[in-house]
Design a protein around this motif. Sequence first.
Motif, PDB file in Angstrom:
ATOM      1  N   VAL A  97      28.553  42.514  39.403  1.00 23.94           N
ATOM      2  CA  VAL A  97      29.493  43.458  40.016  1.00 23.94           C
ATOM      3  C   VAL A  97      30.882  42.837  40.165  1.00 23.94           C
ATOM      4  CG1 VAL A  97      29.961  44.926  42.012  1.00 23.94           C
ATOM      5  CG2 VAL A  97      27.607  44.527  41.306  1.00 23.94           C
ATOM      6  N   CYS A  98      31.886  43.611  39.780  1.00 25.62           N
ATOM      7  CA  CYS A  98      33.256  43.133  39.927  1.00 25.62           C
ATOM      8  C   CYS A  98      33.713  43.357  41.370  1.00 25.62           C
ATOM      9  CB  CYS A  98      34.192  43.884  38.977  1.00 25.62           C
ATOM     10  SG  CYS A  98      35.920  43.372  39.171  1.00 25.62           S
ATOM     11  N   ARG A 103      33.157  47.586  38.975  1.00 22.94           N
ATOM     12  CA  ARG A 103      32.457  47.774  37.702  1.00 22.94           C
ATOM     13  C   ARG A 103      31.125  47.028  37.736  1.00 22.94           C
ATOM     14  NH1 ARG A 103      34.816  45.473  32.038  1.00 22.94           N
ATOM     15  NH2 ARG A 103      32.818  45.189  30.992  1.00 22.94           N
ATOM     16  N   GLU A 105      27.459  45.963  35.725  1.00 16.87           N
ATOM     17  CA  GLU A 105      26.763  45.805  34.452  1.00 16.87           C
ATOM     18  C   GLU A 105      25.352  45.300  34.706  1.00 16.87           C
ATOM     19  OE1 GLU A 105      27.890  46.558  31.499  1.00 16.87           O
ATOM     20  OE2 GLU A 105      30.001  46.932  31.983  1.00 16.87           O
ATOM     21  N   CYS A 138      35.567  41.222  36.684  1.00 24.25           N
ATOM     22  CA  CYS A 138      35.295  41.674  35.333  1.00 24.25           C
ATOM     23  C   CYS A 138      36.466  41.257  34.442  1.00 24.25           C
ATOM     24  CB  CYS A 138      35.100  43.187  35.297  1.00 24.25           C
ATOM     25  SG  CYS A 138      36.617  44.122  35.532  1.00 24.25           S
TER      26      CYS A 138
ATOM     27  N   LYS B 123      28.706  38.717  30.390  1.00 22.60           N
ATOM     28  CA  LYS B 123      29.550  39.813  29.900  1.00 22.60           C
ATOM     29  C   LYS B 123      31.031  39.613  30.189  1.00 22.60           C
ATOM     30  CE  LYS B 123      25.858  43.001  29.616  1.00 22.60           C
ATOM     31  NZ  LYS B 123      25.318  44.334  29.764  1.00 22.60           N
ATOM     32  N   GLY B 124      31.460  38.370  30.181  1.00 22.79           N
ATOM     33  CA  GLY B 124      32.883  38.120  30.370  1.00 22.79           C
ATOM     34  C   GLY B 124      33.328  38.082  31.820  1.00 22.79           C
ATOM     35  N   PHE B 125      32.408  38.303  32.736  1.00 20.78           N
ATOM     36  CA  PHE B 125      32.774  38.248  34.147  1.00 20.78           C
ATOM     37  C   PHE B 125      32.965  36.791  34.582  1.00 20.78           C
ATOM     38  CE2 PHE B 125      31.577  42.351  36.437  1.00 20.78           C
ATOM     39  CZ  PHE B 125      31.558  43.130  35.298  1.00 20.78           C
ATOM     40  N   ALA B 126      33.894  36.584  35.521  1.00 19.83           N
ATOM     41  CA  ALA B 126      34.032  35.275  36.144  1.00 19.83           C
ATOM     42  C   ALA B 126      33.176  35.300  37.406  1.00 19.83           C
ATOM     43  CB  ALA B 126      35.488  34.993  36.481  1.00 19.83           C
TER      44      ALA B 126
END
Lengths: 158, 158
Positions: A97-98, A103, A105, A138, B123-126
């Motif tokens: 979670v962002c 966002r 995923e 994200c 998925k590119g998340f930090a």
Amino acid sequence: MTPDASVPDTLRQRLRQAGLRVTAPRLAVLEWLAEHPHATADQVATGVRGQLGSVSTQAVYDVLGACARAELVRRIEPAGHPARFETRTGDNHHHLVCRRCGRTEDVDCAVGAAPCLEPSDGKGFAVDEAEVVFWGLCPDCLVASPTTAAHHHEEGRA
Amino acid sequence: MTPDASVPDTLRQRLRQAGLRVTAPRLAVLEWLAEHPHATADQVATGVRGQLGSVSTQAVYDVLGACARAELVRRIEPAGHPARFETRTGDNHHHLVCRRCGRTEDVDCAVGAAPCLEPSDGKGFAVDEAEVVFWGLCPDCLVASPTTAAHHHEEGRA
DNA sequence: ACGTAATCTGGAATGAGTCAAGAAAACGAT
DNA sequence: ATCGTTTTCTTGACTCATTCCAGATTACGT
């Protein structure tokens, strides 16, 4: 009204098998949600209204609630963000979670089958679920971030 | 007002080291919270008022927010329950939460050091945190439960 | 096709938390 | 010790997501 016949029978069957009545709002919610995972109740309402014309907010919450109880949809409630819904149920998958935009995923359970399913000390609780949320930013919010990677906790949660 | 001198100096020092001013509400919140982990903002407010006479709700939220930002307290927000706060920070420990009453207990990270800290696919998340919550019923609610162990998902989540 | 129980509508209400403007107090330097 | 600045606290209104309520509708089993 007999609900729209264009909806795949599988959805009808799933509802019926779950002991739920087949209604237009339910079919529309399930169908729309399948195409838009991790949507909020509000987004679902908007999406469904685009198909059915008008559906009350309450109906959307009822449908989501009933389907969640029947395990046709799963509700995720990330701290600081409105609840999100998805049709993937049964597999104990987790989420990314962002912090900024919410966002969400899917993430498959990192450590195989059921590694995180049992706490080291349950303290007498009857545990039935292990929820895992990976928090971060994200890709989009990373780029838009005013604080560069140097700082670590400058953000503050919304 | 120079805050109550009976408060252990360590609390003052922690606040100062975090770059926060030392105020009576802050000391009271931190002190009370240390003795009552996993309390809600409302409970903190009530507890603190018992010590200081009167403190605004807003002040409590501000204090908790500021301390959370400074990592002097940690905020947990279990789905369907008001946020809870604790003074144990730094160690990446997890929680056991009762679906019915919200009772929250600490759980040491089951799989050692940092097993659940990296998702299989980011998925590119930090990602900066992995939150784990074990959901279930606490011993008290288990006893009080109307549905015996036979059913599995009769409850419905609040 | 009918009756009944489950479901949907519309609107008001709740609870947790936040925003805003001004008063008060803590810190740092004089 | 005192002053000025900046942060923090008070009060009260407000938002947002979600739920409650009463009544109209509709799907389903017979």
